[in-house]
Write a protein that holds these residues in place. Structure first.
Motif, mmCIF file in Angstrom:
data_model
loop_
_atom_site.group_PDB
_atom_site.id
_atom_site.type_symbol
_atom_site.label_atom_id
_atom_site.label_comp_id
_atom_site.label_asym_id
_atom_site.label_seq_id
_atom_site.Cartn_x
_atom_site.Cartn_y
_atom_site.Cartn_z
ATOM 1 N N GLY A 1 -3.752 4.555 21.114
ATOM 2 C CA GLY A 1 -4.584 4.020 19.895
ATOM 3 C C GLY A 1 -5.564 2.974 20.396
ATOM 4 N N GLY A 2 -5.303 2.262 21.558
ATOM 5 C CA GLY A 2 -6.162 1.443 21.813
ATOM 6 C C GLY A 2 -6.128 0.064 20.881
ATOM 7 N N HIS A 3 -7.331 -0.635 21.058
ATOM 8 C CA HIS A 3 -7.455 -1.805 20.270
ATOM 9 C C HIS A 3 -7.670 -1.580 18.826
ATOM 10 C CE1 HIS A 3 -7.675 -6.053 19.408
ATOM 11 N NE2 HIS A 3 -8.977 -5.962 19.062
ATOM 12 N N SER A 4 -8.417 -0.768 18.443
ATOM 13 C CA SER A 4 -8.728 -0.544 17.011
ATOM 14 C C SER A 4 -8.164 0.562 16.444
ATOM 15 C CB SER A 4 -10.375 -0.345 17.123
ATOM 16 O OG SER A 4 -10.945 -1.597 17.461
ATOM 17 N N LEU A 5 -6.944 0.419 15.874
ATOM 18 C CA LEU A 5 -6.044 1.247 15.385
ATOM 19 C C LEU A 5 -6.574 1.953 14.168
ATOM 20 C CD1 LEU A 5 -2.589 -0.092 16.098
ATOM 21 C CD2 LEU A 5 -3.468 2.098 16.886
ATOM 22 N N LEU A 6 -7.335 1.146 13.086
ATOM 23 C CA LEU A 6 -7.924 1.659 12.038
ATOM 24 C C LEU A 6 -8.940 2.665 12.533
ATOM 25 C CD1 LEU A 6 -7.841 1.399 8.922
ATOM 26 C CD2 LEU A 6 -9.534 -0.529 9.102
ATOM 27 N N LEU A 7 -9.576 2.733 13.482
ATOM 28 C CA LEU A 7 -10.486 3.658 13.943
ATOM 29 C C LEU A 7 -9.910 4.767 14.618
ATOM 30 C CD1 LEU A 7 -13.581 1.411 15.205
ATOM 31 C CD2 LEU A 7 -13.197 2.221 12.743
ATOM 32 N N SER A 8 -9.085 4.504 15.393
ATOM 33 C CA SER A 8 -8.584 5.440 16.374
ATOM 34 C C SER A 8 -7.326 6.393 15.658
ATOM 35 C CB SER A 8 -7.879 5.126 17.811
ATOM 36 O OG SER A 8 -6.910 4.213 17.342
ATOM 37 N N ARG A 9 -6.667 5.583 14.853
ATOM 38 C CA ARG A 9 -5.578 6.453 13.823
ATOM 39 C C ARG A 9 -5.353 5.813 12.714
ATOM 40 N NH1 ARG A 9 -0.227 6.331 17.939
ATOM 41 N NH2 ARG A 9 0.446 7.499 16.206
ATOM 42 N N THR A 10 -6.809 6.236 11.982
ATOM 43 C CA THR A 10 -6.918 5.884 10.564
ATOM 44 C C THR A 10 -5.910 6.031 9.535
ATOM 45 O OG1 THR A 10 -9.501 6.024 10.917
ATOM 46 C CG2 THR A 10 -8.615 5.783 8.769
ATOM 47 N N ALA A 11 -5.399 7.502 9.481
ATOM 48 C CA ALA A 11 -4.507 7.771 8.562
ATOM 49 C C ALA A 11 -3.067 7.115 8.757
ATOM 50 C CB ALA A 11 -4.248 9.239 8.621
ATOM 51 N N TYR B 1 -2.814 4.086 10.259
ATOM 52 C CA TYR B 1 -2.877 2.534 10.004
ATOM 53 C C TYR B 1 -2.617 2.537 8.460
ATOM 54 C CZ TYR B 1 -4.923 -2.093 10.256
ATOM 55 O OH TYR B 1 -5.157 -3.451 10.335
ATOM 56 N N ILE B 2 -3.425 3.186 7.596
ATOM 57 C CA ILE B 2 -3.318 3.201 6.257
ATOM 58 C C ILE B 2 -1.965 3.411 5.851
ATOM 59 C CG2 ILE B 2 -4.168 4.397 4.180
ATOM 60 C CD1 ILE B 2 -6.855 4.852 5.146
ATOM 61 N N ASP B 3 -1.085 4.459 6.119
ATOM 62 C CA ASP B 3 0.270 4.474 5.856
ATOM 63 C C ASP B 3 1.043 3.565 6.076
ATOM 64 O OD1 ASP B 3 -0.526 7.360 4.978
ATOM 65 O OD2 ASP B 3 0.075 8.335 6.680
ATOM 66 N N VAL B 4 1.096 2.930 7.096
ATOM 67 C CA VAL B 4 1.812 1.792 7.582
ATOM 68 C C VAL B 4 1.489 0.553 6.521
ATOM 69 C CG1 VAL B 4 2.367 0.070 9.378
ATOM 70 C CG2 VAL B 4 2.272 2.616 9.842
ATOM 71 N N VAL B 5 0.204 0.443 6.640
ATOM 72 C CA VAL B 5 -0.236 -0.728 5.752
ATOM 73 C C VAL B 5 0.179 -0.827 4.050
ATOM 74 C CG1 VAL B 5 -2.100 -2.248 4.681
ATOM 75 C CG2 VAL B 5 -2.127 -1.789 7.241
ATOM 76 N N HIS B 6 -0.229 0.552 3.830
ATOM 77 C CA HIS B 6 0.272 0.797 2.208
ATOM 78 C C HIS B 6 1.680 0.829 1.889
ATOM 79 C CE1 HIS B 6 0.595 2.966 -1.470
ATOM 80 N NE2 HIS B 6 -0.917 2.697 -1.762
ATOM 81 N N GLU B 7 2.531 1.419 2.863
ATOM 82 C CA GLU B 7 3.992 1.327 2.756
ATOM 83 C C GLU B 7 4.769 -0.213 2.879
ATOM 84 O OE1 GLU B 7 7.871 2.261 5.379
ATOM 85 O OE2 GLU B 7 5.996 3.027 6.033
ATOM 86 N N PHE B 8 4.094 -1.092 3.651
ATOM 87 C CA PHE B 8 4.588 -2.294 3.527
ATOM 88 C C PHE B 8 4.155 -3.164 2.230
ATOM 89 C CE2 PHE B 8 4.649 -6.645 5.249
ATOM 90 C CZ PHE B 8 5.992 -6.633 5.616
ATOM 91 N N LEU B 9 2.739 -2.850 1.932
ATOM 92 C CA LEU B 9 2.168 -3.586 0.778
ATOM 93 C C LEU B 9 3.028 -3.276 -0.401
ATOM 94 C CD1 LEU B 9 -1.518 -3.561 1.235
ATOM 95 C CD2 LEU B 9 -0.147 -5.632 1.416
ATOM 96 N N THR B 10 3.237 -1.918 -0.739
ATOM 97 C CA THR B 10 4.139 -1.589 -1.766
ATOM 98 C C THR B 10 5.464 -1.915 -1.746
ATOM 99 O OG1 THR B 10 2.761 0.746 -1.788
ATOM 100 C CG2 THR B 10 4.854 0.690 -2.943
ATOM 101 N N ALA B 11 6.352 -2.075 -0.555
ATOM 102 C CA ALA B 11 7.562 -2.716 -0.500
ATOM 103 C C ALA B 11 7.544 -4.187 -0.626
ATOM 104 C CB ALA B 11 8.270 -2.383 0.581
ATOM 105 N N SER B 12 6.567 -4.922 -0.651
ATOM 106 C CA SER B 12 6.543 -6.389 -0.603
ATOM 107 C C SER B 12 6.033 -7.114 -1.885
ATOM 108 C CB SER B 12 5.423 -6.821 0.571
ATOM 109 O OG SER B 12 5.861 -6.453 1.779
#
Length: 273
Positions: free
Chosen positions: A250-260, A262-273
């Motif tokens: 995914g390189g350095h910019s995961l939000l660009l290279s693996r957008t979905a 990235y969003i899934d990982v962040v959303h899951e953690f935010l929801t659990a926190s």
């Protein structure tokens, strides 16, 4: 998926564009949504609009705050004080913080400066610079100040094309970065390197802690060309109980290279926190 320009237009419709003067610095930032607040800290380019895809996915369940970094800021203390002032201006007492690349380093500093204001930390494609980076960053500062701005612009474009070579939206983002940096020119670009140099020079003190000990997620790609394993391991040492994840690529910019992803990982953690 819609085009990047269409997604940018949606972001601007969903978010208010605001300004706040903090000391000698003019802060520009975007806010949108409702619910639990999330502070989005971009990489060294310092452009809040870089979060269009994540911010759109979080709104309206979360309230997002995405600042541009003022090019006039020349120290980490000024930068972090500005971030705290933004939280104060928005009436935010407790905030999730998402930091990408250099933004992850600034998130770490924010968690030290105002630990009682941080609800969780999500740090992507980031780490902490150290002694091995000092000379390189010092040379970047000196070279940037000594080089005509037009040449520096081309060097920025070349570097970003290498970093974002697998992204269909690379040219859009390159022009966003270059146009945003035009106003301050070489002095502003040099300031962005000064912040990283200050971090590298002060890493020993930072490692002595104490670090913020709340919910923390650190994730990166194993083929990141800019942040080394050593950089990331410094952060993991400060947050031994963090949730750590690695993408196979995914390189350095995961939000660009693996957008979905990235969003899934962040959303899951935010929801659990």
């Amino acid at each position: 998926m819609t085009s990047i320009r269409e997604r940018a237009a949606v972001f601007l419709q969903e978010h208010d564009s605001k300004r706040l003067v903090v000391g000698q610095h003019d802060w520009h930032y975007y806010t949108g949504g409702g619910g639990d607040p999330v502070l989005l800290l971009s990489g060294g380019a310092g452009i809040g609009i870089g979060w269009i895809d994540l911010a759109h996915a979080l709104v309206p369940r979360f309230r997002t705050l995405a600042p541009d970094y003022p090019s006039s800021v020349g120290s980490c203390a000024e930068l972090v004080d500005g971030l705290v002032a933004l939280l104060d201006a928005e009436g935010i007492d407790l905030v999730h913080v998402v930091g990408q690349s250099a933004g992850g380093m600034f998130a770490e500093l924010l968690s030290r400066r105002a630990p009682d204001r941080v609800r969780s930390l999500i740090l992507s494609s980031t780490g902490l610079y150290g002694p091995e980076d000092v000379e390189r960053l010092r040379m970047r500062v000196e070279t940037t100040l000594a080089t005509p701005w037009s040449e520096t612009q081309e060097a920025i474009r070349t570097a970003l094309r290498g970093t974002w070579k697998d992204s269909d939206d690379a040219e859009f983002w390159i022009e966003q970065v270059v146009s945003t940096s035009d106003a301050a020119g070489s002095a502003g670009a040099a300031n962005s390197y000064r912040l990283l140099l200050e971090l590298a020079e002060g890493v020993d003190e930072l490692m002595r802690g104490p670090a913020w000990d709340g919910p923390t997620l650190i994730f990166r790609a194993d083929d990141d060309p800019l942040i080394t394993t050593s950089h990331t391991e410094r952060l993991r040492e400060l947050h031994p109980n963090c949730d750590f994840r690695t993408f196979a690529e995914g390189g350095h910019s995961l939000l660009l290279s693996r957008t979905a992803d990235y969003i899934d990982v962040v959303h899951e953690f935010l929801t659990a926190s």
